[in-house]
Design an enzyme around this catalytic site. Structure first.
Site, PDB file in Angstrom:
ATOM      1  NE  ARG A   1      44.694  26.945  39.508  1.00 14.41           N
ATOM      2  CZ  ARG A   1      44.505  27.788  40.367  1.00 14.41           C
ATOM      3  NH1 ARG A   1      43.163  28.230  40.331  1.00 14.41           N
ATOM      4  NH2 ARG A   1      45.226  28.567  41.105  1.00 14.41           N
TER       5      ARG A   1
ATOM      6  CG  ASN B   1      45.591  43.959  30.808  1.00 10.26           C
ATOM      7  OD1 ASN B   1      45.586  44.017  29.743  1.00 10.26           O
ATOM      8  ND2 ASN B   1      45.189  42.700  31.576  1.00 10.26           N
TER       9      ASN B   1
ATOM     10  CD  GLU C   1      47.127  30.289  36.030  1.00 11.10           C
ATOM     11  OE1 GLU C   1      46.374  31.235  35.634  1.00 11.10           O
ATOM     12  OE2 GLU C   1      47.402  29.932  37.207  1.00 11.10           O
TER      13      GLU C   1
ATOM     14  CG  HIS D   1      49.869  32.130  40.792  1.00 12.54           C
ATOM     15  ND1 HIS D   1      50.107  33.155  41.668  1.00 12.54           N
ATOM     16  CD2 HIS D   1      48.668  31.945  41.307  1.00 12.54           C
ATOM     17  CE1 HIS D   1      49.160  33.716  42.330  1.00 12.54           C
ATOM     18  NE2 HIS D   1      48.025  32.959  41.764  1.00 12.54           N
TER      19      HIS D   1
ATOM     20  CG  ASN E   1      40.627  26.573  37.696  1.00  9.38           C
ATOM     21  OD1 ASN E   1      40.345  26.422  39.050  1.00  9.38           O
ATOM     22  ND2 ASN E   1      41.254  27.830  37.428  1.00  9.38           N
TER      23      ASN E   1
ATOM     24  CB  VAL F   1      48.211  43.568  37.801  1.00  6.09           C
ATOM     25  CG1 VAL F   1      48.810  44.734  38.106  1.00  6.09           C
ATOM     26  CG2 VAL F   1      46.642  43.479  38.599  1.00  6.09           C
TER      27      VAL F   1
ATOM     28  CG  ASP G   1      39.624  46.079  38.820  1.00  6.41           C
ATOM     29  OD1 ASP G   1      40.597  46.570  38.038  1.00  6.41           O
ATOM     30  OD2 ASP G   1      38.815  45.278  38.208  1.00  6.41           O
ATOM     31  CG  PHE G   2      46.105  47.588  39.544  1.00  3.91           C
ATOM     32  CD1 PHE G   2      47.022  48.770  39.827  1.00  3.91           C
ATOM     33  CD2 PHE G   2      46.452  46.564  40.506  1.00  3.91           C
ATOM     34  CE1 PHE G   2      48.119  48.594  40.778  1.00  3.91           C
ATOM     35  CE2 PHE G   2      47.440  46.280  41.636  1.00  3.91           C
ATOM     36  CZ  PHE G   2      48.335  47.582  41.655  1.00  3.91           C
ATOM     37  NE  ARG G   3      39.916  46.240  35.071  1.00  2.00           N
ATOM     38  CZ  ARG G   3      39.435  45.109  34.803  1.00  2.00           C
ATOM     39  NH1 ARG G   3      39.130  44.758  33.459  1.00  2.00           N
ATOM     40  NH2 ARG G   3      39.384  44.098  35.736  1.00  2.00           N
TER      41      ARG G   3
ATOM     42  CG  LEU H   1      52.452  41.220  39.226  1.00  5.29           C
ATOM     43  CD1 LEU H   1      53.030  42.799  38.980  1.00  5.29           C
ATOM     44  CD2 LEU H   1      52.879  40.765  40.722  1.00  5.29           C
ATOM     45  N   GLY H   2      48.148  39.045  39.359  1.00  5.51           N
ATOM     46  CA  GLY H   2      46.648  39.096  39.110  1.00  5.51           C
ATOM     47  C   GLY H   2      45.826  39.603  40.304  1.00  5.51           C
ATOM     48  CG  ASN H   3      41.952  39.687  42.834  1.00  5.88           C
ATOM     49  OD1 ASN H   3      42.337  40.693  43.492  1.00  5.88           O
ATOM     50  ND2 ASN H   3      40.765  39.075  43.450  1.00  5.88           N
TER      51      ASN H   3
ATOM     52  NE  ARG I   1      44.783  35.150  48.454  1.00  5.99           N
ATOM     53  CZ  ARG I   1      45.123  34.417  47.347  1.00  5.99           C
ATOM     54  NH1 ARG I   1      46.349  34.247  47.082  1.00  5.99           N
ATOM     55  NH2 ARG I   1      44.132  34.102  46.513  1.00  5.99           N
TER      56      ARG I   1
HETATM   57  P1  AMP Z   1      43.642  37.849  37.216  1.00  2.00           P
HETATM   58  O1  AMP Z   1      43.774  37.509  38.778  1.00  2.00           O
HETATM   59  O2  AMP Z   1      45.074  37.436  36.451  1.00  2.00           O
HETATM   60  O3  AMP Z   1      42.522  37.714  36.285  1.00  2.00           O
HETATM   61  O4  AMP Z   1      44.026  39.477  37.333  1.00  2.00           O
HETATM   62  C1  AMP Z   1      42.715  40.202  37.921  1.00  2.00           C
HETATM   63  C2  AMP Z   1      43.423  41.750  38.077  1.00  2.00           C
HETATM   64  O5  AMP Z   1      43.995  42.406  36.800  1.00  2.00           O
HETATM   65  C3  AMP Z   1      41.977  42.613  38.090  1.00  2.00           C
HETATM   66  O6  AMP Z   1      41.658  42.768  39.606  1.00  2.00           O
HETATM   67  C4  AMP Z   1      42.671  44.252  37.883  1.00  2.00           C
HETATM   68  O7  AMP Z   1      43.146  44.570  38.808  1.00  2.00           O
HETATM   69  C5  AMP Z   1      43.658  43.690  36.794  1.00  2.00           C
HETATM   70  N1  AMP Z   1      43.548  44.040  35.340  1.00  2.00           N
HETATM   71  C6  AMP Z   1      42.671  43.270  34.452  1.00  2.00           C
HETATM   72  N2  AMP Z   1      42.503  43.697  33.255  1.00  2.00           N
HETATM   73  C7  AMP Z   1      43.174  44.921  33.513  1.00  2.00           C
HETATM   74  C8  AMP Z   1      43.165  45.872  32.287  1.00  2.00           C
HETATM   75  N3  AMP Z   1      42.780  45.723  31.326  1.00  2.00           N
HETATM   76  N4  AMP Z   1      43.780  47.198  32.839  1.00  2.00           N
HETATM   77  C9  AMP Z   1      44.267  47.119  33.998  1.00  2.00           C
HETATM   78  N5  AMP Z   1      44.151  46.306  35.085  1.00  2.00           N
HETATM   79  C10 AMP Z   1      43.729  45.202  34.740  1.00  2.00           C
END
Ligand code: AMP
Length: 399
Positions: A94, A336, A386, A182, A13, A333, A284-286, A211-213, A243
């Protein structure tokens, strides 16, 4: 499943400044090694490699994608497994944008490279990077190389869903339509959800929230996507990490006139400095969760805007499907964050969505149901993969 036992596939990728790789056995899903090469083209670079049991990281400048591929080979030579000994069947790449040209994975030859290059104006950040990775990899691995497109799963969207209401000739001339992204994840996760529930995909209607970044949602009926939230580019749709997702298109000229921003500046603003980051400074959701726990108002508002958008799409896509069997959450997101899942599906008993709080908050890495046993619509968490999906597609094509 029809794939046969075969050697591993190397999945690459390749982004503009990073290159992720994974060596995976398609039929067992066993990951033999994975790695990440970052800050390509910058003065300092970072190279990490893992075999599952052990990980290595080092810092070194990485001049370009060719240098990254040389480093990739060096990592395998130094830490294993032995790339020449494992019998790689294919390299899967990819590729973000397949335009209208590619609706399926394809074995890469010189003509395919030209076609991917022609699509670069539609994905100026992504396709040139993928091309650089493919070219460098083809020089170093004498096995079939397969391109798997992020847009492919959405190539068959109904015209009513993929057509923008702008002058038809102009749209045709410039290939302007909803392509969706996606797709590899939406396809993998929607099929896996049906499999987990013991349903045939033919009779399964599901909404998938990736739901990722970056974030997108799709409506899938009978194994085919009928709607998705990303558009000509990955900017449309949900609120994302950085975004904006959907905005009034008139904000572009308004920002130009009122704030004196150029078009490239507005593009960067909406792609890199908007979304959750624009709303509250963090994407970042954390971190967001911690701030909300501390009563931070900006973080609370960002969360509310994010969830409101999810619910609006959930309602719209349920109607587009006509009947809803399942809602699935995936990616960083989605997999998790129990609070996002709870807020997105709260108070929808009338529409058949009943979350089970204990199931939703249980921590697990497996695909699972998080709705109540008697919920008419099943709510699920299904981890996306993926790389595995790309490896399987590559293996199916050449195996
Ligand atoms: P991705 O693009 O699928 O890798 O998702 C990245 C995003 O997922 C991060 O910016 C976080 O907001 C969220 N994330 C990743 N790991 C966790 C976790 N353990 N708990 C809560 N949110 C998470």
């Amino acid at each position: 499943m029809s794939w046969t036992a075969a050697g591993p596939v190397l999945v690459i990728n390749s982004g503009s400044s990073s290159l992720k790789y994974q060596l995976v056995v398609p039929d067992t899903a066993e990951v033999l090694a994975s790695g990440l090469i970052e800050q390509i083209g910058e003065s300092s670079g970072r190279i990490s490699h893992s075999t599952g049991e052990q990980s290595w990281t080092r810092e070194d400048p990485v001049a370009d994608h060719g240098a990254a591929l040389t480093l990739l080979r060096e990592q395998f030579a130094a830490h294993g497994p032995d790339l020449d000994g494992v019998g790689i069947t294919a390299v899967g790449h990819r590729v973000v944008h397949g335009g209208s040209r590619f609706s399926d994975p394809v074995v890469i030859d010189d003509d395919v490279l030209v076609e991917i290059e022609k699509l670069s104006p539609l994905a100026p950040l992504h396709n040139p990077a993928a091309l650089a990775g493919i070219r460098a990899a083809r020089e170093r691995f004498a096995v079939p190389h397969v391109a798997v497109f992020d847009t492919a799963f959405f190539a068959g969207l109904p015209a009513a869903a993929s057509t923008y209401a702008i002058p038809a000739e102009l749209a045709a001339e410039h290939a302007i339509k909803k392509y969706g992204f996606h797709g590899t994840s939406h396809e993998f996760v929607s099929r896996r959800a049906a499999e987990v529930l013991g349903r045939s995909t033919e009779d399964f209607r599901v909404i998938v929230f990736h739901l990722g970044n970056g974030a997108s949602v799709s409506a899938v009926r009978g194994g085919a996507a009928i709607e998705t939230s990303m558009g000509l580019t990955p900017l449309q749709g949900l609120v994302m990490g950085t975004r904006s997702g959907d905005i009034d298109p008139s904000i572009y000229p308004y920002l130009h006139d009122a704030a004196g921003l150029s078009i490239p500046e507005i593009d960067t603003l909406l792609n890199k400095r908007s979304g959750l980051k624009g709303l509250c400074g963090d994407n970042d959701f954390r971190v967001l969760d911690r701030r909300i726990a501390d009563g931070d108002e900006a973080a609370e508002r960002a969360f509310a805007v994010y969830v409101h958008r999810l619910r609006t799409y959930l309602g719209a896509y349920a109607f587009a499907l006509g009947r809803l069997d399942a809602v699935v959450f995936t990616a960083g997101v989605g997999e998790n964050n129990a609070r996002v899942r709870a807020a997105a599906t709260a108070d929808l008993e009338h529409f058949g969505l009943v979350l089970d709080e204990a199931r939703n908050t249980e921590r697990s890495r497996s695909a699972r149901v998080v709705s109540a046993t008697d919920s008419p619509v099943t709510i699920m968490v299904v981890p996306t993969d993926e790389e595995l999906a790309i490896a399987r597609k590559a293996e199916q094509l050449v195996g």
